[in-house]
Design a protein around this motif. Structure first.
Motif, PDB file in Angstrom:
ATOM      1  N   MET A 105       0.848  -1.191   0.000  1.00  0.00           N
ATOM      2  CA  MET A 105       0.000   0.000   0.000  1.00  0.00           C
ATOM      3  C   MET A 105       0.881   1.237   0.000  1.00  0.00           C
ATOM      4  SD  MET A 105      -3.011   0.869   2.714  1.00  0.00           S
ATOM      5  CE  MET A 105      -4.114   2.242   2.417  1.00  0.00           C
ATOM      6  N   ALA A 106       0.605   2.149  -0.904  1.00  0.00           N
ATOM      7  CA  ALA A 106       1.421   3.361  -1.033  1.00  0.00           C
ATOM      8  C   ALA A 106       1.131   4.301   0.143  1.00  0.00           C
ATOM      9  CB  ALA A 106       1.096   4.054  -2.343  1.00  0.00           C
ATOM     10  N   PRO A 107       2.118   5.128   0.510  1.00  0.00           N
ATOM     11  CA  PRO A 107       1.868   6.092   1.597  1.00  0.00           C
ATOM     12  C   PRO A 107       0.674   6.992   1.263  1.00  0.00           C
ATOM     13  CG  PRO A 107       4.188   6.037   1.011  1.00  0.00           C
ATOM     14  CD  PRO A 107       3.480   5.193  -0.009  1.00  0.00           C
ATOM     15  N   THR A 108      -0.099   7.322   2.292  1.00  0.00           N
ATOM     16  CA  THR A 108      -1.263   8.188   2.101  1.00  0.00           C
ATOM     17  C   THR A 108      -0.807   9.604   1.764  1.00  0.00           C
ATOM     18  OG1 THR A 108      -2.367   6.881   3.764  1.00  0.00           O
ATOM     19  CG2 THR A 108      -3.379   8.992   3.218  1.00  0.00           C
ATOM     20  N   ASN A 109      -1.434  10.190   0.773  1.00  0.00           N
ATOM     21  CA  ASN A 109      -1.098  11.561   0.409  1.00  0.00           C
ATOM     22  C   ASN A 109      -1.961  12.529   1.213  1.00  0.00           C
ATOM     23  OD1 ASN A 109      -0.434  13.968  -0.755  1.00  0.00           O
ATOM     24  ND2 ASN A 109      -1.450  13.551  -2.714  1.00  0.00           N
ATOM     25  N   VAL A 110      -1.380  13.037   2.302  1.00  0.00           N
ATOM     26  CA  VAL A 110      -2.167  13.953   3.143  1.00  0.00           C
ATOM     27  C   VAL A 110      -2.099  15.392   2.633  1.00  0.00           C
ATOM     28  CG1 VAL A 110      -2.054  12.545   5.221  1.00  0.00           C
ATOM     29  CG2 VAL A 110      -0.293  14.263   4.811  1.00  0.00           C
ATOM     30  N   ASN A 111      -1.370  15.610   1.547  1.00  0.00           N
ATOM     31  CA  ASN A 111      -1.381  16.945   0.945  1.00  0.00           C
ATOM     32  C   ASN A 111      -2.625  17.153   0.087  1.00  0.00           C
ATOM     33  OD1 ASN A 111       1.090  17.704   2.070  1.00  0.00           O
ATOM     34  ND2 ASN A 111       2.173  16.517   0.508  1.00  0.00           N
ATOM     35  N   ASP A 112      -3.273  16.046  -0.274  1.00  0.00           N
ATOM     36  CA  ASP A 112      -4.559  16.132  -0.956  1.00  0.00           C
ATOM     37  C   ASP A 112      -5.619  16.338   0.127  1.00  0.00           C
ATOM     38  OD1 ASP A 112      -6.985  15.662  -2.159  1.00  0.00           O
ATOM     39  OD2 ASP A 112      -6.286  13.956  -3.345  1.00  0.00           O
ATOM     40  N   PRO A 113      -6.408  17.418   0.036  1.00  0.00           N
ATOM     41  CA  PRO A 113      -7.384  17.691   1.117  1.00  0.00           C
ATOM     42  C   PRO A 113      -8.339  16.528   1.368  1.00  0.00           C
ATOM     43  CG  PRO A 113      -7.319  19.504  -0.470  1.00  0.00           C
ATOM     44  CD  PRO A 113      -6.458  18.412  -1.034  1.00  0.00           C
ATOM     45  N   HIS A 114      -8.467  15.641   0.406  1.00  0.00           N
ATOM     46  CA  HIS A 114      -9.475  14.581   0.531  1.00  0.00           C
ATOM     47  C   HIS A 114      -9.286  13.723   1.782  1.00  0.00           C
ATOM     48  CE1 HIS A 114     -11.426  10.664  -0.308  1.00  0.00           C
ATOM     49  NE2 HIS A 114     -12.393  11.459  -0.704  1.00  0.00           N
ATOM     50  N   HIS A 115      -8.029  13.341   2.084  1.00  0.00           N
ATOM     51  CA  HIS A 115      -7.839  12.429   3.220  1.00  0.00           C
ATOM     52  C   HIS A 115      -8.342  13.041   4.525  1.00  0.00           C
ATOM     53  CE1 HIS A 115      -6.269   9.153   5.617  1.00  0.00           C
ATOM     54  NE2 HIS A 115      -5.808  10.073   6.465  1.00  0.00           N
ATOM     55  N   TYR A 116      -7.879  14.242   4.837  1.00  0.00           N
ATOM     56  CA  TYR A 116      -8.288  14.860   6.099  1.00  0.00           C
ATOM     57  C   TYR A 116      -9.753  15.286   6.075  1.00  0.00           C
ATOM     58  CZ  TYR A 116      -3.506  14.853   7.861  1.00  0.00           C
ATOM     59  OH  TYR A 116      -2.274  14.468   8.332  1.00  0.00           O
ATOM     60  N   HIS A 117     -10.240  15.677   4.913  1.00  0.00           N
ATOM     61  CA  HIS A 117     -11.650  16.054   4.801  1.00  0.00           C
ATOM     62  C   HIS A 117     -12.525  14.855   5.158  1.00  0.00           C
ATOM     63  CE1 HIS A 117     -15.375  17.689   3.570  1.00  0.00           C
ATOM     64  NE2 HIS A 117     -15.340  17.403   2.299  1.00  0.00           N
ATOM     65  N   LYS A 118     -12.139  13.685   4.670  1.00  0.00           N
ATOM     66  CA  LYS A 118     -12.953  12.494   4.921  1.00  0.00           C
ATOM     67  C   LYS A 118     -12.930  12.102   6.402  1.00  0.00           C
ATOM     68  CE  LYS A 118     -14.007   7.979   3.106  1.00  0.00           C
ATOM     69  NZ  LYS A 118     -13.458   6.758   2.530  1.00  0.00           N
ATOM     70  N   VAL A 119     -11.846  12.466   7.084  1.00  0.00           N
ATOM     71  CA  VAL A 119     -11.783  12.173   8.523  1.00  0.00           C
ATOM     72  C   VAL A 119     -12.841  12.970   9.300  1.00  0.00           C
ATOM     73  CG1 VAL A 119     -10.327  12.405  10.576  1.00  0.00           C
ATOM     74  CG2 VAL A 119      -9.350  11.514   8.452  1.00  0.00           C
ATOM     75  N   VAL A 120     -13.134  14.177   8.816  1.00  0.00           N
ATOM     76  CA  VAL A 120     -14.167  14.994   9.478  1.00  0.00           C
ATOM     77  C   VAL A 120     -15.517  14.496   8.950  1.00  0.00           C
ATOM     78  CG1 VAL A 120     -14.833  17.337  10.128  1.00  0.00           C
ATOM     79  CG2 VAL A 120     -12.513  16.892   9.341  1.00  0.00           C
ATOM     80  N   ASP A 121     -15.991  13.399   9.534  1.00  0.00           N
ATOM     81  CA  ASP A 121     -17.144  12.669   8.993  1.00  0.00           C
ATOM     82  C   ASP A 121     -18.366  13.549   8.747  1.00  0.00           C
ATOM     83  OD1 ASP A 121     -16.351   9.862   8.821  1.00  0.00           O
ATOM     84  OD2 ASP A 121     -16.073   9.991  10.979  1.00  0.00           O
ATOM     85  N   CYS A 122     -18.664  14.423   9.734  1.00  0.00           N
ATOM     86  CA  CYS A 122     -19.867  15.249   9.623  1.00  0.00           C
ATOM     87  C   CYS A 122     -19.761  16.202   8.441  1.00  0.00           C
ATOM     88  CB  CYS A 122     -20.059  16.038  10.916  1.00  0.00           C
ATOM     89  SG  CYS A 122     -18.539  16.815  11.504  1.00  0.00           S
ATOM     90  N   GLN A 123     -18.599  16.853   8.333  1.00  0.00           N
ATOM     91  CA  GLN A 123     -18.403  17.838   7.279  1.00  0.00           C
ATOM     92  C   GLN A 123     -18.387  17.157   5.912  1.00  0.00           C
ATOM     93  OE1 GLN A 123     -14.728  20.092   7.563  1.00  0.00           O
ATOM     94  NE2 GLN A 123     -15.570  21.772   6.384  1.00  0.00           N
ATOM     95  N   TYR A 124     -17.825  15.950   5.884  1.00  0.00           N
ATOM     96  CA  TYR A 124     -17.745  15.192   4.637  1.00  0.00           C
ATOM     97  C   TYR A 124     -19.134  14.740   4.195  1.00  0.00           C
ATOM     98  CZ  TYR A 124     -15.690  11.856   1.304  1.00  0.00           C
ATOM     99  OH  TYR A 124     -15.320  11.174   0.175  1.00  0.00           O
ATOM    100  N   ALA A 125     -19.964  14.373   5.171  1.00  0.00           N
ATOM    101  CA  ALA A 125     -21.307  13.880   4.839  1.00  0.00           C
ATOM    102  C   ALA A 125     -22.255  15.021   4.481  1.00  0.00           C
ATOM    103  CB  ALA A 125     -21.877  13.087   6.007  1.00  0.00           C
ATOM    104  N   CYS A 126     -21.987  16.210   5.001  1.00  0.00           N
ATOM    105  CA  CYS A 126     -22.878  17.345   4.728  1.00  0.00           C
ATOM    106  C   CYS A 126     -22.744  17.749   3.263  1.00  0.00           C
ATOM    107  CB  CYS A 126     -22.509  18.534   5.618  1.00  0.00           C
ATOM    108  SG  CYS A 126     -23.511  20.002   5.270  1.00  0.00           S
ATOM    109  N   PRO A 127     -23.845  17.800   2.516  1.00  0.00           N
ATOM    110  CA  PRO A 127     -23.751  18.191   1.109  1.00  0.00           C
ATOM    111  C   PRO A 127     -23.080  19.554   0.945  1.00  0.00           C
ATOM    112  CG  PRO A 127     -25.936  17.343   1.598  1.00  0.00           C
ATOM    113  CD  PRO A 127     -25.220  17.456   2.912  1.00  0.00           C
ATOM    114  N   ALA A 128     -23.314  20.454   1.911  1.00  0.00           N
ATOM    115  CA  ALA A 128     -22.732  21.797   1.811  1.00  0.00           C
ATOM    116  C   ALA A 128     -21.383  21.894   2.531  1.00  0.00           C
ATOM    117  CB  ALA A 128     -23.692  22.832   2.375  1.00  0.00           C
ATOM    118  N   HIS A 129     -20.918  20.781   3.096  1.00  0.00           N
ATOM    119  CA  HIS A 129     -19.630  20.730   3.800  1.00  0.00           C
ATOM    120  C   HIS A 129     -19.512  21.791   4.883  1.00  0.00           C
ATOM    121  CE1 HIS A 129     -18.754  17.644   1.040  1.00  0.00           C
ATOM    122  NE2 HIS A 129     -18.672  18.434  -0.005  1.00  0.00           N
TER     123      HIS A 129
END
Lengths: 607, 351
Positions: free
Chosen positions: A1-25
């Motif tokens: 498995m390749a190292p996670t790219n935490v410079n892409d906002p996607h990884h950390y955004h997905k960790v914030v479950d509520c904000q990720y699930a909210c259509p309006a973020h």
């Protein structure tokens, strides 16, 4: 498995479950911290930046954030995000001087919005400050659309609606109330640079079974959303004692509870399937049952029973469901007649566009729905855009808001002669939350309090009028406890592999066993070799680069991290750090520089 | 120190042992040691070992003296008995405790200062008596609590944080124990739990004195370039003599050993410890050869780890002294204190 790219906002955004699930973020952890500090106005404004209607949504949101909330996976109950949003809205000060304003000199572009519901108002909210001349056509005499006529006022008081619609309209939108648009051709002929259709899905579905069109029964068979609107406009002031509601979505819940307030005493909601397939939100079902509404499962409507020229009941087939080849199939086990005086049909809504001529270059598909681009909201005619329920059928308010934001970006591009597909991507700010030795810019301790219960108005009082609000809001004590239940998922665990000496301190201290130093493997294999198995496939695992001493990797299962910061506190080399993540969401008119500077300001305010 | 206590919530998927406990039920108070201390990893390995062995916490006694190492008994099994003794006196206090109550599992935690300087004599006699206990030395080569002076286990040439080299020869606890007749001698590393946990389990099940020397780096004073007890140095100079795999009695061995180098040792309660020689020619049943091999490693600047020596069936303190089978607390008062006439009879027998 390749190292996670935490410079892409996607990884950390997905960790914030509520904000990720909210259509309006919506930045949920950010505004909850502001509530914790008693900064209700700031909290409200942070909310408003993304979801535009915090007071309305704080009472009526479908809450996609709550089932996603990490706290639910930790102790079974998510943070009461929606209720806390209402706290911020209820306790805010006057914010009029902090709202965006329209410039005195306009940009010369004219935009027409069809409907004054949540999506169109969001478009107006985003375009007015950019200097657009915005005209809103609304068939009713007041703004709000479905939020006003279909959501009963015991759930959403008119004052809340008036305030939040007013913030937008008062920026200078031209309102054409009582004006139903009957011809798209005529509207386009007025020379608008762009037209936005946010007219909702205003047609309730029919139930075409025996007895439906019987003249004598017709006055006692109602279409849910029309009936709710009639109650709102006081065209309907009472209903029979015994009422049957067909359907078990959120509209059905509004219908059954409204019926209890206009004279019904025996209300039954009838569902075709068992409870786990119900469309209504669990909390709406609970609220209805608290009001002594009976909910019957596994009954399919067969016919309206009419005797002596009067509706006396409805016959149902009792269904027995079983699984065959992975599919649910039903068998009729018998029939039953449920006596009643009135029936309300709440089995869904359709869009209808009889007012859009089909020779305008606007394509419709086989179901008579407009062909609309999922990202840009543009129709096949470049200057016409769709959003909200009008675009792809009924969703909910928060989705309508997000549609409005996206359509506003497209309209702005279209009017600036830029391609509508030219859209800024999400960005992020990531700033260390460290203030000193074991000192953080957030409250990192875990509060074991259970989810706070909302106090409801007593039954007798609430049935006295359609306008008595049922939910009384959290007390200050409840608010203080509930905000502390938030795990601050936006304060991210950030790992720097080259600093790690593999002392295991973080792995040993983690209260929820989410860290492991392991020999690298593919994801499926790694997930089985962790301190606790990472079985939740919807949650990502973080994998570092090779560690300096043994070339193993640091693995973190993001599933139930408490964001307590103990890994960072026990790390001797600061390889682990807690960093505050801010998602940079581009709105209409944003440039790369402008979103960064706005969010730096808001990140500062959130401390 | 940490700003908060460890939250009580745990991962919902955390497995339970046959007593119904998760690993977290074997934890103690929050560590107050420096962040990254090897001792905390040893604590975590002990917790893992206790959990895997289904050790009832109320049937264990945690024994310690003074030092960073000796603080760690507070950080595991908060439900257990314990005695935090005078500096270096833990072996004697444990001997006494064991004499009175042989029914408990004794876990002694000590350090290189507590065991090899002030408590050296105590340690030697506990080994001689073969007190049935797990004796863990958390060995970091420095006096961390007094800011990093060399301890008795510091190697010649190893430097202090400020660069001064040590000139006195080290005491190697493994060689010491081998020469004193210890029946279980092992060495491991806090940074390698896959090796440490099975060794701790074997030591806990051993029917005599089990000495485990654990290299446990001091991040504050002895984890630098010139140190021979740092994380990096230990990883680079570790030579594993045997690889231990501990199989508790109720776990069936499902894979047949095709590896001829695997030796199975039946422990006193029927559990099986298996180990595989990873170093050609090493024999952990031969005290003289084991001594020679470990000594040779030491001379070559290497750290011999793994199970270094085991001898089953040696008579422990109770067997040698022919003491009563049951813990004193379980004896009826009439047997424990038979009265004046019994004393008189005994005294007469000496006349």
């Amino acid at each position: 498995m390749a190292p996670t790219n935490v410079n892409d906002p996607h990884h950390y955004h997905k960790v914030v479950d509520c904000q990720y699930a909210c259509p309006a973020h919506t930045n949920v952890p950010g505004y909850l911290r502001l509530i914790a500090q008693g900064r209700y106005t700031d909290s409200y404004l942070m909310n408003r930046a993304s979801n535009v209607f915090p007071g309305i949504l704080g009472r009526t949101c479908d809450r996609p954030c709550e089932p996603a909330c990490r706290r639910g996976r930790v102790d079974g109950k998510p943070v009461a995000i929606c209720r806390l949003k209402r706290v911020a809205a209820d306790l805010r000060d006057d914010i009029t001087d902090q709202l965006p304003t329209a410039p005195a000199v306009k940009n010369g572009k004219r935009v027409a919005l069809v409907g004054a519901g949540p999506s169109a108002l969001t478009v107006a909210n985003d375009l007015l400050p950019l200097g657009y001349d915005v005209t809103i056509y609304e068939k009713n005499a007041q703004p709000g659309g479905l939020m006003r006529v279909n959501i009963p006022s015991f759930r959403l008081p008119a004052k809340v609606l008036d305030d939040e619609c007013g913030y937008i309209i008062n920026m200078g939108a031209t309102m054409k109330y009582g004006t139903e648009v009957s011809s798209m051709k005529a509207l386009l002929a007025e020379g608008y640079d762009a037209v936005y259709v946010g007219s909702g899905a205003p047609k309730g579905k029919e139930l075409d079974i025996e007895g439906r069109w019987d003249e004598s029964a017709k006055p006692n068979i109602h279409i849910g959303i029309e009936w709710l609107a009639n109650v709102h406009f006081e065209h309907v002031e009472k209903i029979g004692k015994r009422v049957v509601i067909i359907g078990v979505g959120n509209t059905a819940m509004d219908c059954c509870r409204t019926a209890k307030r206009v004279g019904a005493t025996d209300v039954k909601v009838i569902a075709r399937r068992s409870r786990k397939y119900f469309k209504a939100s669990p909390w709406e079902l609970e609220d209805a049952e608290e009001e002594q509404v009976a909910i019957l499962e596994n009954h399919a409507p067969k016919r309206f029973v009419i005797e002596n020229g009067k509706l006396v009941g409805m016959e149902f087939e009792q269904l027995a469901w079983s699984e065959e080849g992975g599919k649910q199939v039903s068998k009729v086990a018998g029939t039953v007649i449920i006596p009643c005086d009135d029936v309300i049909l709440a089995i869904g809504q359709d869009n209808a566009f009889p007012w859009i001529e089909r020779d305008l270059g606007l394509e419709f598909d086989q179901w008579e729905m407009p062909v609309v681009d999922k990202v840009t909201h543009q129709s096949t005619r470049a200057d016409v855009f769709f959003g909200g329920d009008a675009a792809w059928g009924p969703q909910n308010i928060i989705w309508a808001v997000e549609h409005g934001h996206q359509a506003a970006i497209s309209i702005h591009n279209h009017c600036s002669a830029a391609p509508v597909t030219e859209r800024l991507e999400y960005g992020m700010n990531l700033v260390s939350a460290k203030l000193g030795m074991q000192s953080w810019s957030y409250h990192n301790d875990f509060n074991p309090s259970p989810r706070q219960k909302m106090t409801h108005e007593e039954l007798v009082k609430r049935f006295s009028s359609v306008n008595v609000e049922v939910e009384l809001g959290y007390t200050p004590e409840q608010t203080a406890l509930e905000v502390q239940r938030c795990l601050n998922c936006d304060v991210e665990t950030h790992f720097t592999d080259k600093l790690c000496i593999e002392c295991d301190a973080c792995v040993d201290v983690c209260p929820v066993s989410c860290l492991t130093i392991a020999v690298v493997g593919d994801e499926a294999d790694l997930r089985t070799r962790l301190s606790a198995p990472a079985a939740n496939m919807t949650q990502d695992i973080f994998v570092s680069g090779a560690l300096p001493q043994t070339k193993r990797v640091m693995v973190k299962d993001e599933d139930i991290c408490l964001h307590c910061g103990l890994c960072a506190e026990r790390c001797p080399t600061a390889a682990w750090d807690m960093r505050k993540f801010d998602l940079l969401v581009p709105y209409a008119g944003a440039t790369l520089e402008s979103i960064v500077s706005t969010h730096i300001a808001s990140a500062g305010a959130a401390r | 120190m940490t700003s908060i206590q460890k939250p009580q919530v745990r991962h919902p998927g955390l497995p339970k042992n046959t007593l119904g406990y998760t690993k977290r039920d074997y934890e103690g108070a929050m560590s107050t040691l420096c962040a990254g201390c090897g001792h905390d990893s040893v604590t975590a390995a002990l917790i893992q070992a206790f959990w895997e062995l289904d050790l009832p916490p109320n049937r264990a006694a945690k024994m310690s003296g003074i030092g960073c190492s000796s603080k760690t008994t507070a950080y595991f099994m908060k439900q257990s008995h314990g005695f935090n003794s005078v500096h270096g006196r833990m072996p004697s206090v444990t001997s006494g405790a064991s004499a009175a109550n042989r029914g408990l599992t004794y876990i002694g935690i000590s350090g290189d200062g507590d065991s090899l300087s002030i408590g050296m004599g105590q340690l030697c006699h506990a080994i001689r008596r073969n007190v049935r206990m797990l004796y863990v030395i958390e060995n970091n080569g420095v006096y961390g609590l007094t800011k990093g002076q060399f301890s008795a286990s510091a190697d010649i040439g190893s430097t202090s944080k400020k660069g001064e080299a040590n000139v006195q020869p080290p005491i190697d606890p493994a060689l010491l124990a081998l020469s004193l007749g210890a029946t279980f001698v092992a060495r491991s590393f806090s940074g390698d739990k896959t090796q440490l946990v099975p060794i701790l389990k074997a030591g806990l099940m051993h029917d005599g004195f089990a000495l485990i020397d654990v290299i446990s780096p001091c991040v504050s004073f002895n984890d630098h370039e010139g140190s021979t007890k740092s994380y990096r140095f230990t990883r680079e100079h570790e030579v594993e003599m045997t690889e231990v795999d501990f199989v508790p009695i109720r776990h069936e061995i499902t894979t047949a050993d095709s590896d001829a180098a695997v030796t199975a040792v039946q422990m006193h309660d029927g559990t099986v410890m298996r180990f595989r020689k990873t170093d050609e020619g090493y024999d952990p049943n031969d005290r003289e050869k084991a001594y020679a091999h470990v000594r040779a490693c030491q001379m070559a600047g290497e750290v011999a780890t793994g199970l270094l020596f085991i001898q089953r069936g040696g008579a422990d303190m109770h067997a040698v002294a022919r003491t009563v089978e049951r813990p004193l607390v379980e004896l009826p008062y009439s047997e424990l204190c038979p009265g004046k006439s019994a004393l008189d009879t005994l005294m007469d027998s000496y006349r």
